[in-house]
Design a protein around this motif. Structure first.
Motif, PDB file in Angstrom:
ATOM      1  N   ALA A 123      33.434 -27.883  12.585  1.00 27.38           N
ATOM      2  CA  ALA A 123      34.465 -28.335  13.530  1.00 27.38           C
ATOM      3  C   ALA A 123      34.224 -29.777  13.974  1.00 27.38           C
ATOM      4  N   LEU A 124      32.971 -30.247  13.850  1.00 28.47           N
ATOM      5  CA  LEU A 124      32.643 -31.634  14.172  1.00 28.47           C
ATOM      6  C   LEU A 124      32.807 -32.557  12.958  1.00 28.47           C
ATOM      7  N   GLY A 125      33.340 -32.005  11.875  1.00 23.76           N
ATOM      8  CA  GLY A 125      33.691 -32.841  10.722  1.00 23.76           C
ATOM      9  C   GLY A 125      32.639 -32.944   9.643  1.00 23.76           C
ATOM     10  N   LEU A 165      22.921 -16.002  12.943  1.00 24.12           N
ATOM     11  CA  LEU A 165      23.455 -16.980  13.897  1.00 24.12           C
ATOM     12  C   LEU A 165      23.919 -18.248  13.180  1.00 24.12           C
ATOM     13  N   ARG A 166      23.109 -18.722  12.257  1.00 24.07           N
ATOM     14  CA  ARG A 166      23.455 -19.961  11.551  1.00 24.07           C
ATOM     15  C   ARG A 166      24.745 -19.787  10.768  1.00 24.07           C
ATOM     16  N   ARG A 167      24.853 -18.666  10.057  1.00 23.69           N
ATOM     17  CA  ARG A 167      26.030 -18.452   9.206  1.00 23.69           C
ATOM     18  C   ARG A 167      27.302 -18.230  10.038  1.00 23.69           C
ATOM     19  N   GLU A 168      27.172 -17.467  11.125  1.00 21.43           N
ATOM     20  CA  GLU A 168      28.371 -17.062  11.873  1.00 21.43           C
ATOM     21  C   GLU A 168      28.780 -18.043  12.969  1.00 21.43           C
ATOM     22  N   PHE A 169      27.816 -18.841  13.481  1.00 15.77           N
ATOM     23  CA  PHE A 169      28.154 -19.705  14.619  1.00 15.77           C
ATOM     24  C   PHE A 169      27.788 -21.181  14.420  1.00 15.77           C
ATOM     25  N   ILE A 170      26.556 -21.458  14.005  1.00 13.96           N
ATOM     26  CA  ILE A 170      26.120 -22.859  13.937  1.00 13.96           C
ATOM     27  C   ILE A 170      26.863 -23.619  12.837  1.00 13.96           C
ATOM     28  N   ASP A 171      26.969 -23.003  11.637  1.00 16.43           N
ATOM     29  CA  ASP A 171      27.691 -23.672  10.540  1.00 16.43           C
ATOM     30  C   ASP A 171      29.135 -24.001  10.938  1.00 16.43           C
ATOM     31  N   PHE A 216      28.263 -36.530  18.312  1.00 16.60           N
ATOM     32  CA  PHE A 216      27.699 -35.831  17.157  1.00 16.60           C
ATOM     33  C   PHE A 216      28.693 -35.508  16.044  1.00 16.60           C
ATOM     34  N   SER A 217      29.960 -35.849  16.201  1.00 16.71           N
ATOM     35  CA  SER A 217      30.869 -35.641  15.076  1.00 16.71           C
ATOM     36  C   SER A 217      30.530 -36.635  13.972  1.00 16.71           C
ATOM     37  N   LYS A 218      30.902 -36.301  12.759  1.00 16.63           N
ATOM     38  CA  LYS A 218      30.618 -37.210  11.637  1.00 16.63           C
ATOM     39  C   LYS A 218      31.307 -38.552  11.865  1.00 16.63           C
ATOM     40  N   GLN A 219      32.525 -38.503  12.380  1.00 15.38           N
ATOM     41  CA  GLN A 219      33.277 -39.739  12.610  1.00 15.38           C
ATOM     42  C   GLN A 219      32.586 -40.621  13.650  1.00 15.38           C
ATOM     43  N   ALA A 222      21.437 -36.469  -3.199  1.00 13.02           N
ATOM     44  CA  ALA A 222      21.047 -37.633  -2.394  1.00 13.02           C
ATOM     45  C   ALA A 222      22.093 -37.993  -1.345  1.00 13.02           C
ATOM     46  N   TYR A 223      23.337 -37.512  -1.515  1.00 14.20           N
ATOM     47  CA  TYR A 223      24.413 -37.953  -0.625  1.00 14.20           C
ATOM     48  C   TYR A 223      25.082 -36.810   0.137  1.00 14.20           C
ATOM     49  N   LYS A 224      24.480 -35.612   0.104  1.00 14.35           N
ATOM     50  CA  LYS A 224      25.032 -34.503   0.884  1.00 14.35           C
ATOM     51  C   LYS A 224      25.008 -34.839   2.374  1.00 14.35           C
ATOM     52  N   ASP A 225      26.052 -34.379   3.101  1.00 16.37           N
ATOM     53  CA  ASP A 225      26.087 -34.555   4.559  1.00 16.37           C
ATOM     54  C   ASP A 225      24.931 -33.822   5.232  1.00 16.37           C
TER      55      ASP A 225
END
Length: 667
Positions: free
Chosen positions: A34-36, A23-29, A159-162, A48-51
């Protein structure tokens, strides 16, 4: 496309055979891409700076031991996402929601998400989780997958990064706050350990009538610190999960707890567990706590509330600054023995007069460290950084030293990786190793070396000294597991933690042995000598002063008006007037003497950064300190907060003061 694919194969996805990893690989990721969010770290940012941090979930005793995703901005956690396979009923099953809320509440995060892609549920995680809560408790948003497309703008606006970068997430979190039961994890945990202190103090005083008041305070603090340390290590996978819980079965709890303490001594080498005389150890072993009598009932009451599902705490994600906030308040009280040898917990006199304890906000600590330690590290090589000595002369629970240490850890790792990590991962004593996901991490040996080389602290309160050590030791072990520690123990034949007794010292930063010039110590009673607690800087830190002094002095010195201090420390007040130029006029505040002392402890190129009241800019009592700073042209930078309050609930108007020992030439 995701919605259509999910709809098309819904029966297969909601069957028990389709698992969470798929599920994580095919849908959640893809959903969060898509939310940036850079879910796969395609930008190649340092650890230390990974999203997004993907946690390795370990199932122990029915509970997951790490949230599936942690979304961050600039290395700062913003929200967790917990994924469940679609066969799980996240709408009605209370367990997944409780699990997520424990993580986020313990981490001090306002919102987090539970999803099986079939639906997305957002929770207000400021509400203390309770195992009797329903799945709907504290749920503020619920979106079924068929509505994702129609409500995409609504989801992306939060919840988008922006949206997070622009502050929309924080504004939504504030507007969506469910007021009921929103006591933070720091308030709740403080109440918890205050109950422990009360239980232990009363029982130890009752069962051990020969203990002095000082010994009672030390015994209670050490016992609490050891339990917290071991419990945090359990949730981090460093200690066997449930070993403390196992003590609930049977009698002789304290004797069996001591056996665990002995094993910790063998494993960690820290002063927190130090029971046998050893060569090259400056501090004597603990001969106090092993012989204590503590009732089973008292210890079982403490241990019972430490575990899932009764416990709302997920200790693996409890941040160092939250633990520091808790302990700063905890240290504001002391155990007093009555004439009948009964224990009473009460405010320290200085705390009573100040109206409470005020913890320095993390953003202030971070800023001061960046402007002092960060500046001193500019254009240095790692070999040159080894010689830096950083001091907090009133360290309290250790918040400034923890951040200074973290700054040094990040700086060293980035320099090593930038210069080619492979060469640092080889040899007899490598500095780097590759962790889960291939990221480069500093070895425990290297983390210990940096701590022992660079970090120093002093506090007049022996309990504060122990808490600072505890916080720094937990920081050394961050990111480690039982396997990595065992392999390093086997490889290097050394225990996991450093002995900090030479780095974090107990004493009065302002009063040296010259206090007794012309006076006989014997004329003072034992309590007065203990309270004054003279400290000989050159004897306690000989290598530092052979090299000329400290490179950085940082912190938040005590703010106590002399009129108040005269009530419990009249001898010290008179001494300060003669020993410090800054104390030469009017009813001064103790912080001015800390500024003068801090300057005196710096080497020729050293830098000081304090948060303190800005009243001395204009007040008459500040005149001698202003003259001292002007004469030496020490002033480098001032951040003036005007009438804005930095400390929540306080009425102290503060500034950040940065001084250079060498003088700036323009003051």
């Amino acid at each position: 496309e995701l919605i259509e694919r999910f709809e098309l194969n819904l029966a297969a996805y909601t069957s028990g055979s389709y698992n969470e990893t798929q599920l994580r690989r095919e849908f959640i990721d893809p959903f969060f891409k898509a939310l940036g969010w850079d879910v796969d770290n395609t930008a190649g940012h340092a650890e230390a700076y990974k999203d997004v941090i993907h946690e390795d979930a370990i199932r122990i005793g029915g509970a997951m031991k790490a949230p599936d995703y942690c979304f961050r901005i600039g290395g700062t956690r913003k929200f967790f996402v917990e994924a469940k396979k679609p066969a799980v009923d996240i709408a009605g099953d209370a367990a997944p929601a409780y699990q997520l809320r424990r993580y986020a509440w313990s981490a001090g995060l306002p919102l987090s998400i539970l999803t099986d892609f079939k639906a997305l549920a957002v929770y207000d995680c400021r509400i203390k989780p309770n195992q009797t809560d329903r799945a709907s408790t504290a749920r503020i948003l619920y979106v079924p997958y068929r509505e994702y497309e129609a409500r995409w703008d609504e989801i992306a606006a939060i919840f988008s990064k922006q949206a997070v970068l622009k502050g929309s997430f924080d504004r939504y979190a504030e507007s969506a706050r469910l007021k009921k039961g929103t006591a933070g994890v720091d308030e709740a945990f403080l109440k918890e350990i205050e109950v422990w202190r009360d239980l232990l103090a009363r029982n130890i005083a009752l069962r051990n009538p020969g203990l002095s008041q000082r010994e009672l305070n030390a015994a209670v603090t050490l016992t609490i610190n050891r339990i917290i340390f071991l419990r945090i290590c359990e949730d981090r996978g460093i200690e066997p999960y449930g070993q403390l819980q196992g003590l609930l079965n049977g009698q002789g709890v304290y004797k069996r707890l001591i056996e665990i303490f002995y094993r910790a001594d063998d494993r960690y080498n820290s002063g927190l567990f130090h029971f046998r005389p050893e060569r090259d150890r400056t501090a004597p072993p603990d001969c106090l706590t092993l012989g204590l009598e503590i009732d089973d009932k008292t210890l079982k009451e403490i241990l019972r509330g430490l575990y899932y599902p009764e416990s709302p705490y997920e200790f693996s994600v409890l941040p160092a600054d939250i633990l520091g906030r808790v302990y700063e308040q905890f240290l504001g009280k002391v155990i007093r023995l009555t004439a009948g040898h009964q224990a009473k917990v009460e405010d320290k006199p200085e705390v009573k007069k100040a109206g409470g304890v005020f913890y320095t906000p993390k953003y202030i600590v971070d800023f001061i460290v960046a402007r002092t330690v960060g500046r001193l590290l500019e254009n240095r090589t790692p070999a040159q950084a080894d010689r830096l000595r950083i001091l907090d002369p009133a360290c309290g629970s250790g918040s400034f030293l923890i951040q200074a240490y973290q700054f040094l850890l990040d700086w060293h790792r980035d320099r090593y990786v930038g210069a080619g990590p492979e060469k640092r991962a080889k040899g007899k004593r490598p500095s780097l190793y590759q962790g889960v996901g291939g990221e480069w991490r500093l070895t425990t040996t290297e983390r210990k070396r940096i701590l022992l080389n660079n970090i120093c602290g002093v506090d007049i309160d022996p309990q504060a000294v122990e808490v600072t050590k505890l916080s720094l030791l937990l920081k050394v072990l961050e990111g480690e597991s039982g396997e990595t520690l065992a392999s390093q123990l086997k490889l290097f034949h050394e225990r996991a933690l450093p002995d900090l007794s030479a780095n974090i010292r107990c004493g009065n930063s302002l009063i040296g042995p010259d206090f007794y010039d012309g006076k006989l110590p014997d004329l003072l009673d034992e309590e007065a000598r203990y309270r004054i607690n003279c400290f000989d800087w050159k004897a306690e830190f000989p290598e530092v002063f052979t090299a000329g002094g400290f490179d950085a002095v940082i912190g938040n010195p005590p703010y106590i008006r002399i009129q108040t201090m005269k009530e419990w420390a009249p001898l010290e007040v008179e001494f300060y007037k003669t020993a410090f130029a800054s104390a030469g006029k009017g009813n001064y505040d103790i912080y001015v003497t800390f500024v003068e002392k801090g300057l005196g402890l710096l080497n020729a190129k050293g830098r000081l950064g304090f948060i303190l009241p800005h009243k001395f800019f204009n007040a008459q009592y500040g005149e001698p300190l202003r003259a001292l700073l002007a004469k030496g042209q020490h002033l480098s930078e001032v951040i003036h907060f005007g009438d804005a309050q930095v400390f929540a609930g306080a009425t102290t108007y503060t500034c950040l003061l940065f001084l250079d020992k060498a003088g700036s030439g323009s003051c």
